[in-house]
Design an enzyme around this catalytic site. Structure first.
Site, mmCIF file in Angstrom:
data_model
loop_
_atom_site.group_PDB
_atom_site.id
_atom_site.type_symbol
_atom_site.label_atom_id
_atom_site.label_comp_id
_atom_site.label_asym_id
_atom_site.label_seq_id
_atom_site.Cartn_x
_atom_site.Cartn_y
_atom_site.Cartn_z
ATOM 1 N N LYS A 249 0.854 -1.191 0.000
ATOM 2 C CA LYS A 249 0.000 0.000 0.000
ATOM 3 C C LYS A 249 0.888 1.238 0.000
ATOM 4 C CE LYS A 249 -3.036 2.638 3.087
ATOM 5 N NZ LYS A 249 -3.629 2.709 4.442
ATOM 6 N N ASP A 254 -2.225 10.609 3.479
ATOM 7 C CA ASP A 254 -3.627 10.258 3.682
ATOM 8 C C ASP A 254 -4.314 11.284 4.573
ATOM 9 O OD1 ASP A 254 -6.070 9.018 3.888
ATOM 10 O OD2 ASP A 254 -5.405 7.557 5.394
ATOM 11 N N LYS A 261 -9.548 13.301 8.371
ATOM 12 C CA LYS A 261 -9.017 12.950 9.681
ATOM 13 C C LYS A 261 -8.930 14.191 10.570
ATOM 14 C CE LYS A 261 -6.013 9.236 7.939
ATOM 15 N NZ LYS A 261 -6.512 8.119 8.764
ATOM 16 N N ASP A 272 1.774 6.437 5.686
ATOM 17 C CA ASP A 272 0.763 5.520 5.150
ATOM 18 C C ASP A 272 1.251 4.786 3.905
ATOM 19 O OD1 ASP A 272 -1.687 4.407 5.750
ATOM 20 O OD2 ASP A 272 -2.815 5.738 4.440
ATOM 21 N N ASP A 331 -11.941 7.380 4.204
ATOM 22 C CA ASP A 331 -10.704 7.161 4.948
ATOM 23 C C ASP A 331 -10.352 5.668 5.034
ATOM 24 O OD1 ASP A 331 -8.441 7.876 6.360
ATOM 25 O OD2 ASP A 331 -9.450 7.857 8.300
ATOM 26 N N GLU A 333 -9.370 3.969 2.521
ATOM 27 C CA GLU A 333 -8.934 3.997 1.115
ATOM 28 C C GLU A 333 -7.887 2.948 0.785
ATOM 29 O OE1 GLU A 333 -5.484 5.174 2.952
ATOM 30 O OE2 GLU A 333 -7.501 5.863 3.436
ATOM 31 N N ARG A 335 -7.670 -0.206 1.391
ATOM 32 C CA ARG A 335 -8.230 -1.459 0.862
ATOM 33 C C ARG A 335 -8.725 -1.293 -0.570
ATOM 34 N NH1 ARG A 335 -12.331 -1.596 5.764
ATOM 35 N NH2 ARG A 335 -10.519 -0.506 6.611
#
Length: 492
Positions: A249, A254, A261, A272, A331, A333, A335
């Site tokens: 990933k 993010d 967030k 991230d 959020d 995202e 996956r």
């Protein structure tokens, strides 16, 4: 930093000219008649040092020893874990050393040798990429003293390769989002293709659109930075050998998107992309060690931003697999990026797929920063990864994948929702990913708690490069006897 392997006994270590001598002393270590052994015996007799794990005793210009500073570090039972503890404690007192000799007052095991080298590197690592007046790493040379160089060479080479990989992962994990954009991360992947046996292909928005990666594109659409999909290949075995595919990933920053967030600690969302960084690190290590195995690395990288084009809660997108996804929370995202990469992985007909992601805060709640979360649909793969994590001192813990956990992902408006409720959030995220791997042996590593540290020690840990590399080397070692056996049968 340069590591060198040398054949030195206790007397040789005592006469070695260096800034510092770090001596690992097990509780049961026997002492000889040399000066160094004399100091160890004297320290024990006086009660100032007992060899227990993590205990240290610093000596300055001791008589009969050439080193300016000597640190005795207790390594307990001599296991890899206590050796790492000893090295980290000893290095804490040797921050100014430029040339270090590392030796053991007892016999080295291969695991302990690897752990010691990794710990020296970890303790002396310094991030400098975005500092105008950064003080570089002081430690320039480390001589590792062993009884027989030939016997220690394989473990030494693996350890040095691991250090290169972990530090490459740390470098990219630590960079802020404007210095680690999707394009720059892809360039880092391309730079690895300069090493023999490694190739890299980078796909941009147009190519990804042709592949139908609607979930990946949805995450990216709110950012001015274009997405990048990097495909790394390491070919160390015959073409007929099915590869292991690593999927990282790579969310370079993010914000949470429209489901934004809170501001506190949002700067840490530069981490991230540590799943992608770990894939980069593994390939950097493979370039050094060059095991007889085939590996594919897939890095799906983009930003998750909240502009007027950003995907909205309730939007439905179509993944590369053809499955439709209702995005209830922007959020969640990671996956969405991973599911298309997992579908792409199928084209390599892999022996196994392992995805690595800073995926859920729920995993941090469950396991903290000690163990990564492990999910798998294959018992043999799960066992191998668990064993690799223990041997590499980069542990994980297996969590369930019961089908009942998927009930929360049901929706009236698409084939699947991207989130369920708060309960079991790490598991439901893994259940979402499982939909995109079919019957292939697959494992998911949730590294949200282990990929970086916050607070005063804020920074990338380089995990789980050690775990992944130990797993891959284990697969190569398992395959080697089979290849020899086949070769012999042909001759017969």
């Amino acid at each position: 930093m340069n590591f060198e392997l040398k054949s030195l006994d206790a007397a040789g270590c005592a006469s070695a000219r260096c800034d510092a001598l770090l001596v690992l002393v097990p509780e049961t270590a026997a002492t000889g008649k040399d000066a160094l052994s004399g100091w160890i015996a004297q320290a024990r007799k006086s009660g100032d040092f007992d060899g227990k794990a993590g205990k240290t005793l610093a000596l300055y210009q001791p008589q009969g020893v050439a080193a300016t500073r000597v640190v005795l570090a207790g390594s307990g039972d001599g296991s890899a874990r206590t050796v790492r503890q000893a090295v980290l404690a000893g290095m804490g007192t040797l921050r100014q050393a430029k040339r270090l000799v590392l030796c053991c007052a007892g016999p080295w095991t291969e695991a302990a040798l690897r752990a010691a080298i990794a710990a020296v590197a970890d303790a002396s690592y310094v991030y400098t990429a975005t500092k105008s007046k950064a003080e570089p790493r002081k430690l320039a040379q480390v001589v590792v003293a062993v009884a027989e160089v030939a016997k220690a060479r394989a473990a030494f080479d693996q350890a040095v390769g691991l250090v290169a990989g972990v530090e490459f992962a740390k470098e990219w994990g630590n960079r802020p989002g404007n210095h680690a954009t999707p394009t720059l991360i892809a360039n880092a992947a391309k730079s690895l293709a300069r090493h023999p046996g490694i190739s890299c292909e980078v796909l941009g928005p147009r190519e990804v659109a042709k592949l139908g990666m609607g979930a990946f594109m949805a995450v990216s659409q709110g950012s001015e930075e274009p997405l990048r999909f990097a495909v790394l290949r390491y070919n160390g075995a015959a073409r007929s050998v099915a590869p292991t595919v690593l999927v990282g990933k790579g969310i370079s920053f993010d914000t949470g998107g429209i489901s934004i967030k809170p501001a506190g600690e949002m700067d840490e969302m530069k981490f991230d992309m540590c799943g992608a960084a770990s894939v980069l690190g593994v390939f950097r290590a493979l370039a050094e060690i060059r095991p007889a195995i085939n590996v594919v690395g897939l890095i799906a990288s983009c930003e998750n931003m909240p502009d007027g084009r950003a995907v909205k809660p309730g939007d439905v997108v179509t993944s590369m697999s053809g499955q439709t996804i209702e995005i209830l929370n922007t959020d969640a995202e990671g996956r969405l990026v991973l599911c298309d990469a997992l579908t792409y992985a199928e084209r390599f007909k892999p022996a196994a797929i392992v995805d690595i992601a800073t995926l859920t805060g729920a995993c941090v709640v469950a396991l903290g920063g000690v163990r990564s979360g492990l999910f798998s649909n294959d018992e043999a793969l799960a066992a191998a990864l668990l064993s690799a994590g223990e041997s590499a001192l980069d542990p994980c813990w297996r969590l369930p994948l019961d089908d009942d956990y998927a009930d929360g992902l049901k929706t009236n408006f698409a084939d699947v929702a991207n989130v369920a409720g708060r309960a079991g959030g790490a598991v439901t995220a893994a259940k979402f990913l499982q939909r995109f791997v079919g019957t292939r042996a697959w494992a998911h590593l949730d590294i949200a708690g282990t990929a970086w540290k916050g607070g005063a020690a804020k920074g990338s840990t380089g995990r789980p490069v050690g775990l992944l590399l130990a797993y891959l080397l284990g697969q190569a070692a398992t395959a080697a006897p089979k290849a020899v056996a086949r070769k012999r049968s042909v001759k017969a």
